[in-house]
Design a protein around this motif. Structure first.
Motif, PDB file in Angstrom:
ATOM      1  N   VAL A  88       0.679  -1.388   0.043  1.00  0.00           N
ATOM      2  CA  VAL A  88      -0.016  -0.164  -0.292  1.00  0.00           C
ATOM      3  C   VAL A  88       0.848   1.338  -0.010  1.00  0.00           C
ATOM      4  O   VAL A  88       2.032   1.342   0.954  1.00  0.00           O
ATOM      5  N   ILE A  89       0.716   1.970  -0.946  1.00  0.00           N
ATOM      6  CA  ILE A  89       1.533   3.306  -1.137  1.00  0.00           C
ATOM      7  C   ILE A  89       0.820   4.491  -0.835  1.00  0.00           C
ATOM      8  O   ILE A  89       1.226   5.735  -0.492  1.00  0.00           O
ATOM      9  N   GLY A  90      -0.395   4.475  -0.663  1.00  0.00           N
ATOM     10  CA  GLY A  90      -1.361   5.572  -0.271  1.00  0.00           C
ATOM     11  C   GLY A  90      -2.826   5.101  -0.092  1.00  0.00           C
ATOM     12  O   GLY A  90      -3.409   3.950  -0.298  1.00  0.00           O
ATOM     13  N   GLU A  91      -3.401   5.685   1.050  1.00  0.00           N
ATOM     14  CA  GLU A  91      -4.783   5.416   1.463  1.00  0.00           C
ATOM     15  C   GLU A  91      -5.458   6.664   1.805  1.00  0.00           C
ATOM     16  O   GLU A  91      -5.135   7.714   2.118  1.00  0.00           O
ATOM     17  N   GLN A  92      -6.819   6.545   1.581  1.00  0.00           N
ATOM     18  CA  GLN A  92      -7.637   7.593   1.852  1.00  0.00           C
ATOM     19  C   GLN A  92      -9.245   7.307   2.410  1.00  0.00           C
ATOM     20  O   GLN A  92      -9.764   6.335   1.757  1.00  0.00           O
ATOM     21  N   THR A  93      -9.463   7.947   3.251  1.00  0.00           N
ATOM     22  CA  THR A  93     -10.902   7.785   3.918  1.00  0.00           C
ATOM     23  C   THR A  93     -11.940   8.840   2.942  1.00  0.00           C
ATOM     24  O   THR A  93     -11.620  10.092   3.124  1.00  0.00           O
ATOM     25  N   VAL A  94     -12.934   8.110   2.509  1.00  0.00           N
ATOM     26  CA  VAL A  94     -13.964   9.141   1.756  1.00  0.00           C
ATOM     27  C   VAL A  94     -15.017   8.893   2.172  1.00  0.00           C
ATOM     28  O   VAL A  94     -15.374   7.576   2.417  1.00  0.00           O
ATOM     29  N   ARG A  95     -16.203   9.733   1.798  1.00  0.00           N
ATOM     30  CA  ARG A  95     -17.444   9.529   2.287  1.00  0.00           C
ATOM     31  C   ARG A  95     -18.163   8.588   1.166  1.00  0.00           C
ATOM     32  O   ARG A  95     -17.779   8.749  -0.041  1.00  0.00           O
ATOM     33  N   CYS A  96     -18.892   7.910   1.586  1.00  0.00           N
ATOM     34  CA  CYS A  96     -19.630   6.748   0.643  1.00  0.00           C
ATOM     35  C   CYS A  96     -20.582   7.672  -0.295  1.00  0.00           C
ATOM     36  O   CYS A  96     -21.374   8.295   0.359  1.00  0.00           O
ATOM     37  N   SER A  97     -20.714   7.349  -1.373  1.00  0.00           N
ATOM     38  CA  SER A  97     -21.866   7.847  -2.214  1.00  0.00           C
ATOM     39  C   SER A  97     -23.192   7.067  -1.977  1.00  0.00           C
ATOM     40  O   SER A  97     -22.974   5.999  -1.799  1.00  0.00           O
ATOM     41  N   GLY A  98     -24.218   7.764  -2.580  1.00  0.00           N
ATOM     42  CA  GLY A  98     -25.442   7.106  -2.579  1.00  0.00           C
ATOM     43  C   GLY A  98     -25.364   5.876  -3.502  1.00  0.00           C
ATOM     44  O   GLY A  98     -25.979   4.814  -3.191  1.00  0.00           O
ATOM     45  N   GLU A  99     -24.562   5.790  -4.713  1.00  0.00           N
ATOM     46  CA  GLU A  99     -24.433   4.806  -5.349  1.00  0.00           C
ATOM     47  C   GLU A  99     -23.822   3.730  -4.670  1.00  0.00           C
ATOM     48  O   GLU A  99     -24.156   2.377  -4.872  1.00  0.00           O
TER      49      GLU A  99
END
Length: 156
Positions: A88-99
């Motif tokens: 793993v060279i990068g990770e990000q937490t993102v908000r889930c989309s409705g989709e």
């Protein structure tokens, strides 16, 4: 044998949902919603949301379950891997989309339908109380698992 599954379709949301409906919850995960905090303070526990347990509200005693509308925010982890080493060279937490949430719900429904469980209502946060004699929902699930293992061993 025909087994019925009761999703509580005629069961109204817990009154705590109406009391908290005006509060801003943008960005709040399920356990931080005001209505969930109120109910957990009364001994309710959020039902496990793992794919293997999404059926629990349909088989849990109706007097030991309740629900509130799911207005929580979900997050997902995105990983970038080195194609050669798979590190793993990068990770990000993102908000889930409705989709993305609909895709997850579709996957849960598909899994349930494969074993004959249908009619799961969406956008509900289920809260459960353990039956008398158990301290937690997890304790109930551990006991079910233990008994299933004993029965499997006895059949061998």
């Amino acid at each position: 044998m025909d087994v019925g599954f009761d999703w509580g379709l005629d069961q109204p949301a817990h009154p705590a949902a109406a009391r908290a409906a005006h509060e801003d919850v943008d960005g709040s995960p399920p356990e931080q919603l005001p209505e969930v905090r109120e109910l957990t303070g009364q001994g309710w526990q959020l039902a496990p949301d793992a794919p293997g347990y999404v059926f629990l509200p349909a088989v849990w005693p109706s007097e030991l379950r309740t629900w509130v509308p799911d207005r929580a925010t979900r997050y997902e982890q995105w990983y970038e891997q080195d194609p050669k080493t798979h590190r793993v060279i990068g990770e990000q937490t993102v908000r889930c989309s409705g989709e993305s949430r609909n895709e997850t719900d579709n996957d849960h429904d598909w899994s349930l339908e494969r074993v004959g469980i249908t009619g799961r209502p969406r956008r509900r946060l289920w809260l459960l109380k353990p039956p008398p004699g158990y301290a937690s929902v997890d304790e109930v699930l551990n006991e079910v698992w233990r008994r299933a293992q004993q029965q499997a061993s006895a059949r061998r």
